[in-house]
Write a protein that holds these residues in place. Structure first.
Motif, PDB file in Angstrom:
ATOM      1  N   SER A 109      81.706  54.850 -19.719  1.00 12.70           N
ATOM      2  CA  SER A 109      81.578  54.125 -18.285  1.00 12.70           C
ATOM      3  C   SER A 109      83.035  53.672 -17.894  1.00 12.70           C
ATOM      4  CB  SER A 109      80.703  53.085 -18.456  1.00 12.70           C
ATOM      5  OG  SER A 109      79.238  53.784 -18.711  1.00 12.70           O
ATOM      6  N   ASN A 126      83.066  62.940 -19.956  1.00 15.65           N
ATOM      7  CA  ASN A 126      81.895  62.772 -19.988  1.00 15.65           C
ATOM      8  C   ASN A 126      80.996  64.257 -20.085  1.00 15.65           C
ATOM      9  OD1 ASN A 126      81.374  60.200 -20.749  1.00 15.65           O
ATOM     10  ND2 ASN A 126      80.832  59.634 -18.567  1.00 15.65           N
ATOM     11  N   ILE A 137      89.731  54.031 -19.490  1.00 19.64           N
ATOM     12  CA  ILE A 137      88.723  53.600 -18.567  1.00 19.64           C
ATOM     13  C   ILE A 137      88.996  52.845 -17.524  1.00 19.64           C
ATOM     14  CG2 ILE A 137      86.798  54.517 -20.281  1.00 19.64           C
ATOM     15  CD1 ILE A 137      86.460  51.345 -20.927  1.00 19.64           C
ATOM     16  N   ARG A 192      86.901  57.010 -12.043  1.00 19.46           N
ATOM     17  CA  ARG A 192      85.407  57.368 -12.114  1.00 19.46           C
ATOM     18  C   ARG A 192      85.344  59.050 -12.007  1.00 19.46           C
ATOM     19  NH1 ARG A 192      81.718  54.070  -7.852  1.00 19.46           N
ATOM     20  NH2 ARG A 192      81.291  52.374  -8.997  1.00 19.46           N
ATOM     21  N   VAL A 203      86.311  59.691 -15.950  1.00 17.89           N
ATOM     22  CA  VAL A 203      85.281  59.328 -16.964  1.00 17.89           C
ATOM     23  C   VAL A 203      84.088  60.409 -16.847  1.00 17.89           C
ATOM     24  CG1 VAL A 203      83.420  57.931 -17.227  1.00 17.89           C
ATOM     25  CG2 VAL A 203      85.642  56.717 -16.711  1.00 17.89           C
ATOM     26  N   SER A 204      84.070  61.084 -15.577  1.00 20.65           N
ATOM     27  CA  SER A 204      83.103  62.142 -15.296  1.00 20.65           C
ATOM     28  C   SER A 204      83.505  63.179 -16.010  1.00 20.65           C
ATOM     29  CB  SER A 204      82.687  62.468 -13.759  1.00 20.65           C
ATOM     30  OG  SER A 204      82.243  61.218 -13.209  1.00 20.65           O
TER      31      SER A 204
END
Length: 208
Positions: free
Chosen positions: A203, A78, A62, A71, A74-75
């Motif tokens: 996050s 997720n 992360i 990011r 992470v996206s």
């Protein structure tokens, strides 16, 4: 089956880890689009001829690292975790980098990644335990921790002023810019991994 994702640089890598080994890893295939996680993932599934439902967990770096790249990773994690109903094990880059193998054991270890304006993100490990995290100028951090001119290992990009002025007395430098899949393999074998939180949603770590 674990999905390991390292996406804190513009050239992400992923690996499929099962029964103590990587059964597939994207960093060994030069034909892949170097900056497309989706391409890596699709290719890996086809190469292993396995269903996506085989994954039970995602181990995700992360950051800190590149803001956009982190990011994006992470996206991706997720979205995949949500669709499969599995959880994410988030781990910071600086913690992963500690597992980079070197020839000698050091009581003091600093893992580092570049920030901005000459600053670095730094983790300080003493006797294999993290005793602090800092963001700032390297010289000031070493003085504050009273580690200047003491024997220790630096795992990270070499600071520019060390290239010009020389490395501090007692410092061993391994120019290591970001985690690789090998450190994921080492991390997964540790108690830290076993005790890590399992999250539905991850996050990015602090950036800047």
């Amino acid at each position: 089956m674990l999905l390991c994702i390292e996406s804190t640089t513009p050239n992400p890598v992923i690996g499929f880890f099962d029964k103590d080994i990587f059964v597939w890893r994207s960093d060994t295939d030069n034909s892949l689009n170097k900056n497309d996680l989706h391409d890596h993932f699709r290719y890996g599934l086809e190469a292993c001829d396995m269903p996506i439902a085989n994954f039970t967990e995602i181990v995700l770096d992360i950051g800190p690292g590149g803001l956009i790249a982190t990011r994006s990773g992470v996206s991706f994690a997720n979205g995949l975790a949500h669709s499969l109903g599995i959880k994410i094990v988030p781990v910071r880059s600086l913690d992963l980098m500690f597992y980079h193998k070197v020839e000698k054991d050091f009581e003091r270890v600093i893992t580092a990644r570049k920030s901005n304006n000459g600053n670095f993100f730094m983790n300080f490990f003493l006797a294999n335990r993290c005793i602090g995290t800092m963001r700032g100028l390297v010289q000031e951090a070493l003085e504050q921790k009273e580690w200047l001119n003491k024997e220790c290992l630096w795992l990270g990009p070499t600071p520019a002023h060390w290239l010009e002025q020389g490395v501090p007395l007692g410092m061993t430098v391994v120019n290591y810019c970001c985690p690789d899949l090998d450190v994921f393999s080492s991390f997964i074998r540790t108690q830290q991994y076993k005790d890590a939180p399992r999250l539905h949603f991850a996050s990015p770590d602090g950036q800047g």
